[in-house]
Design a protein around this motif. Sequence first.
Motif, PDB file in Angstrom:
ATOM      1  N   PHE A  84       6.488  47.285   3.642  1.00 31.96           N
ATOM      2  CA  PHE A  84       5.628  46.335   4.346  1.00 31.96           C
ATOM      3  C   PHE A  84       6.063  46.213   5.802  1.00 31.96           C
ATOM      4  N   GLU A  85       7.375  46.183   6.005  1.00 27.32           N
ATOM      5  CA  GLU A  85       7.921  45.980   7.342  1.00 27.32           C
ATOM      6  C   GLU A  85       7.774  47.226   8.210  1.00 27.32           C
ATOM      7  N   ILE A  86       7.897  48.404   7.583  1.00 24.12           N
ATOM      8  CA  ILE A  86       7.796  49.657   8.353  1.00 24.12           C
ATOM      9  C   ILE A  86       6.407  49.804   8.979  1.00 24.12           C
ATOM     10  N   VAL A  87       5.373  49.317   8.257  1.00 21.00           N
ATOM     11  CA  VAL A  87       4.015  49.381   8.818  1.00 21.00           C
ATOM     12  C   VAL A  87       3.995  48.681  10.176  1.00 21.00           C
ATOM     13  N   PHE A  88       4.626  47.502  10.235  1.00 20.16           N
ATOM     14  CA  PHE A  88       4.600  46.730  11.475  1.00 20.16           C
ATOM     15  C   PHE A  88       5.555  47.297  12.524  1.00 20.16           C
ATOM     16  N   SER A  89       6.791  47.619  12.100  1.00 13.57           N
ATOM     17  CA  SER A  89       7.762  48.122  13.089  1.00 13.57           C
ATOM     18  C   SER A  89       7.304  49.472  13.647  1.00 13.57           C
ATOM     19  N   GLY A  90       6.797  50.340  12.758  1.00 15.12           N
ATOM     20  CA  GLY A  90       6.294  51.643  13.220  1.00 15.12           C
ATOM     21  C   GLY A  90       5.087  51.469  14.120  1.00 15.12           C
ATOM     22  N   GLY A  91       4.184  50.544  13.729  1.00 16.69           N
ATOM     23  CA  GLY A  91       2.964  50.295  14.507  1.00 16.69           C
ATOM     24  C   GLY A  91       3.287  49.718  15.876  1.00 16.69           C
ATOM     25  N   ILE A  92       4.166  48.714  15.897  1.00 21.02           N
ATOM     26  CA  ILE A  92       4.524  48.070  17.177  1.00 21.02           C
ATOM     27  C   ILE A  92       5.268  49.071  18.068  1.00 21.02           C
ATOM     28  N   GLY A  93       6.218  49.797  17.457  1.00 18.61           N
ATOM     29  CA  GLY A  93       7.004  50.772  18.216  1.00 18.61           C
ATOM     30  C   GLY A  93       6.118  51.838  18.835  1.00 18.61           C
ATOM     31  N   SER A  94       5.202  52.388  18.033  1.00 19.42           N
ATOM     32  CA  SER A  94       4.359  53.453  18.580  1.00 19.42           C
ATOM     33  C   SER A  94       3.353  52.895  19.586  1.00 19.42           C
ATOM     34  N   PHE A  95       2.905  51.633  19.392  1.00 16.87           N
ATOM     35  CA  PHE A  95       1.993  51.013  20.369  1.00 16.87           C
ATOM     36  C   PHE A  95       2.698  50.877  21.723  1.00 16.87           C
ATOM     37  N   LEU A  96       3.948  50.408  21.708  1.00 14.11           N
ATOM     38  CA  LEU A  96       4.695  50.225  22.964  1.00 14.11           C
ATOM     39  C   LEU A  96       4.887  51.567  23.683  1.00 14.11           C
ATOM     40  N   TYR A  97       5.232  52.589  22.900  1.00 17.24           N
ATOM     41  CA  TYR A  97       5.405  53.912  23.513  1.00 17.24           C
ATOM     42  C   TYR A  97       4.063  54.488  23.967  1.00 17.24           C
ATOM     43  N   ALA A  98       3.004  54.219  23.184  1.00 14.28           N
ATOM     44  CA  ALA A  98       1.677  54.759  23.527  1.00 14.28           C
ATOM     45  C   ALA A  98       1.179  54.182  24.849  1.00 14.28           C
ATOM     46  N   MET A  99       1.601  52.971  25.183  1.00 11.61           N
ATOM     47  CA  MET A  99       1.186  52.380  26.476  1.00 11.61           C
ATOM     48  C   MET A  99       1.713  53.211  27.641  1.00 11.61           C
ATOM     49  N   ASP A 100       2.813  53.924  27.404  1.00 13.30           N
ATOM     50  CA  ASP A 100       3.360  54.817  28.447  1.00 13.30           C
ATOM     51  C   ASP A 100       2.789  56.231  28.325  1.00 13.30           C
ATOM     52  N   GLY A 101       1.871  56.417  27.374  1.00  8.85           N
ATOM     53  CA  GLY A 101       1.258  57.737  27.192  1.00  8.85           C
ATOM     54  C   GLY A 101       2.187  58.737  26.520  1.00  8.85           C
ATOM     55  N   ALA A 102       3.180  58.250  25.749  1.00  4.71           N
ATOM     56  CA  ALA A 102       4.172  59.168  25.176  1.00  4.71           C
ATOM     57  C   ALA A 102       3.797  59.689  23.789  1.00  4.71           C
ATOM     58  N   VAL A 103       2.816  59.042  23.108  1.00  5.26           N
ATOM     59  CA  VAL A 103       2.435  59.509  21.763  1.00  5.26           C
ATOM     60  C   VAL A 103       1.519  60.725  21.892  1.00  5.26           C
ATOM     61  N   ASP A 104       1.882  61.819  21.231  1.00  2.00           N
ATOM     62  CA  ASP A 104       1.101  63.058  21.288  1.00  2.00           C
ATOM     63  C   ASP A 104       0.355  63.250  19.967  1.00  2.00           C
ATOM     64  N   LEU A 105      -0.992  63.067  20.035  1.00  2.06           N
ATOM     65  CA  LEU A 105      -1.800  63.178  18.804  1.00  2.06           C
ATOM     66  C   LEU A 105      -1.820  64.591  18.241  1.00  2.06           C
ATOM     67  N   THR A 106      -1.600  65.584  19.095  1.00  2.00           N
ATOM     68  CA  THR A 106      -1.598  66.966  18.587  1.00  2.00           C
ATOM     69  C   THR A 106      -0.409  67.201  17.659  1.00  2.00           C
ATOM     70  N   ILE A 107       0.585  66.319  17.741  1.00  2.00           N
ATOM     71  CA  ILE A 107       1.714  66.379  16.810  1.00  2.00           C
ATOM     72  C   ILE A 107       1.428  65.501  15.599  1.00  2.00           C
ATOM     73  N   VAL A 108       1.008  64.251  15.857  1.00  7.48           N
ATOM     74  CA  VAL A 108       0.915  63.236  14.801  1.00  7.48           C
ATOM     75  C   VAL A 108      -0.184  63.554  13.786  1.00  7.48           C
ATOM     76  N   VAL A 109      -1.383  63.919  14.272  1.00 10.82           N
ATOM     77  CA  VAL A 109      -2.529  64.122  13.365  1.00 10.82           C
ATOM     78  C   VAL A 109      -2.258  65.229  12.333  1.00 10.82           C
ATOM     79  N   PRO A 110      -1.859  66.450  12.769  1.00 10.56           N
ATOM     80  CA  PRO A 110      -1.590  67.484  11.748  1.00 10.56           C
ATOM     81  C   PRO A 110      -0.382  67.181  10.866  1.00 10.56           C
TER      82      PRO A 110
END
Lengths: 342, 49
Positions: free
Chosen positions: A224-250
């Motif tokens: 339950f907690e990982i959903v939030f910590s992972g979501g918040i963590g990736s949201f914060l990094y995504a604001m800097d444009g660091a999340v790469d969907l070409t990695i995550v989606v596949p």
Amino acid sequence: MELFGVAVSLLGMFVGFGVLIGLLFGFFGMGGSFLVTPALLVMGYPTDVAVASGLAFVFGTSVIATLKHRDLGQVDYKLGVLMIAGTTAGIEVGRIGLHFMQDLGVANTFVSVTYVLLLGGIGAFVTRNALTGGGGGLSHDAEADDHDEDELPEIAQTIQSYEVPPMMSLRGGVTVSLWMILLVAFATGLLSGLLGVGGGFIRMPALFYLVGVPVPVAVGTDLFEIVFSGGIGSFLYAMDGAVDLTIVVPLLAGSAFGARLGAAATSIVDEDEIKVYFGVMLLLGAIAVAVREIGGAVEMPILDVVSLLIIVGAAALVSGAVVVSSIRELRSEGQATPQPAD
Amino acid sequence: MFGIETLEGPVGAAVLIGIVLLEAIVLYVGYGALEQLLGPRIARLLRGD
């Protein structure tokens, strides 16, 4: 050949790696996701992209895992919310720390060394327990290891003895100080923010060994907690444009499929048979990251390739062992089934 | 991918996380249906029944 502007071979490689990771996650309930960030580092992605994409991947896999576990009723929501509060603060501090280290030019070294220590330490722990016939204490299997108050870890008893108010009553008849929960949550969040991992492989044992909640509640609350910590963590990094969907989606597409296979295999294969392979895989992961660091220090790019081969090879070895054991068990079941009399 | 990588800031981040969440739900439902449909058949095939 390209698909959505990305080489098909690269997409295929991520899907394949995702299947391997998912198989491990589905079978062992942990352990696959924290191979992603080192693999991305070895492939030459910048640290923030490797960490951010690793976190986004963890978020996706935890959503799927939580959906599967939502009906088990093994989530302590009060504990979960407290863990989220502490973890969020820890992730933010970890993220700021990572950016600071990146400015100093030491981020790669720090993340790599911490990975070597964590993977190596947990790998040695799991391998030793598997070889000595111990339980390992790291299983995410909600059915395993029914909690017994007499078996409460000594350190958890010590932590529960610190009666710093306010005291919190948790599922499983556990009473522990709010501040101890927040401290454990902050420490695991800090590691999540620094390393790009969901922190489950640290938090689940921490909830059991440090806070002292029963293993099934630790598993459910952790997911339950990982959903939030992972979501918040990736949201914060995504604001800097660091999340790469070409990695995550596949990766997510592959791992969700692999997790189905791994989960199905748990009802067929004895986990203890495979656990020693799992420990060895973690140790090989630690060696791979160390080899990459040495390669960087002595300027031998070939060691990067060697490192990547060790990581993928280790994951393939253990996944293969699970699949082969499952097929062998199914075939022997089929042969053992008595034929109907004429 | 899909031109999403040009999005930054809170809106771009929300879109990215929304995509990952949507993919996770679709995969959960899709693979679940596939498992129900083909799982028993594949298990029987492997058992040699």
